[in-house]
Design an enzyme around this catalytic site. Sequence first.
Site, PDB file in Angstrom:
ATOM      1  N   VAL A  81       0.906  -1.165   0.000  1.00 52.29           N
ATOM      2  CA  VAL A  81       0.000   0.000   0.000  1.00 52.29           C
ATOM      3  C   VAL A  81       0.939   1.207   0.000  1.00 52.29           C
ATOM      4  CG1 VAL A  81      -1.993   1.078   1.142  1.00 52.29           C
ATOM      5  CG2 VAL A  81      -1.673  -1.397   1.285  1.00 52.29           C
ATOM      6  N   HIS A  82       1.681   1.298  -1.126  1.00 64.40           N
ATOM      7  CA  HIS A  82       2.872   2.163  -1.233  1.00 64.40           C
ATOM      8  C   HIS A  82       2.733   3.528  -0.549  1.00 64.40           C
ATOM      9  CE1 HIS A  82       4.004  -0.539  -4.603  1.00 64.40           C
ATOM     10  NE2 HIS A  82       2.772  -0.388  -5.021  1.00 64.40           N
ATOM     11  N   ASP A  83       1.716   4.276  -0.994  1.00 58.63           N
ATOM     12  CA  ASP A  83       1.687   5.709  -0.666  1.00 58.63           C
ATOM     13  C   ASP A  83       1.505   5.964   0.827  1.00 58.63           C
ATOM     14  OD1 ASP A  83       1.914   5.953  -3.368  1.00 58.63           O
ATOM     15  OD2 ASP A  83      -0.168   6.534  -3.716  1.00 58.63           O
TER      16      ASP A  83
END
Length: 316
Positions: A247-249
């Site tokens: 959930v990179h960001d």
Amino acid sequence: MGKQKLILDVDTGTDDAVAVMLAALHPDLELVGVTTVNGNAEVRYCTENTLRVLDAIDRSDIPVFEGQRKPLVRDDFPVPRFDGDLTDKIHGKYLDVAPASSKKQQGHAVEFLVETYRNASEEIILVPVAPLTNIAAALVAEPKFADWVPRIVLMGGAHLHGNTTPSAEFNIWADPEAARIVFAAGFADITMVPLDATHKALVTLDDCKKLRSLGTAAGRLTAQFTEHRIGVHDEIQRMDIAHSAPVHDALCIAHLLHPEVITLEEHHVDVECEGRLTVGQTVIDTRKRGRGQPNCKVAFDADAGLFVDTLIKTFS
Ligand code: BDR
Ligand code: CA
């Protein structure tokens, strides 16, 4: 101490949505505004999605400014988007959330960024988690922008391997010229959170169950978006842990709250803009082979437990 102010630059997006919720809901943060940009979908969808998410968590008081519709110098991405590509599958056009009743602001995102930093009397951290078009456009419009922004924490780039091509990560690949301008602009403090770190902070189906059971809108939506991401990753881009997804960001926001959630090294970073196979690659000089001085702190590792814990505590 007062709340830490920040501006998020997004292309919402299933993982941007989690970053927006974390920044909007954590009591130690003040989300001054959100700017949107062409990226995961055309900018009009990213704007609507951002408004949808803010409405769903009762934070429609946070202003949303729409920004650039296409990359800084290119007419389109290095390879034009098509329905059914990885980005389209992971994010789609509209997030599955009720249509927004709130509206975007009248002004343009780049103008908002320039004027906010021109007039800032307190530290406002800039957190771009999307192609860097708005940030580069702000630099083109006002070269002093680089002196005014005290700190940037961005999601983008990759050292070991890409996700959009073998060597490039999506945000940098989508506007390589903008990214090159940002890394070379002389900002005082850039932290880059590439895939090398975000792929260590994987969220699992079990974590999603816990998030959903919190019974809050943010917990439910984070579970919904992440389960969707896990489904797509299981199908076309498997992670090291089965049934999990990055959930990179949101990891950038977790870093503002818990600096130790990522592990940083200082290096020189530049962006390949020409290569047929390597366009959008972040060239990170980990062995000091080039002449460039370190211009960036790069995250190579992340603490998945602390990351998930931060999501659960904030959304409970
Ligand atoms: C980045 O690209 C986008 O698809 C995600 O929202 C994230 O910002 C990951 O490569
Ligand atoms: Ca994004």
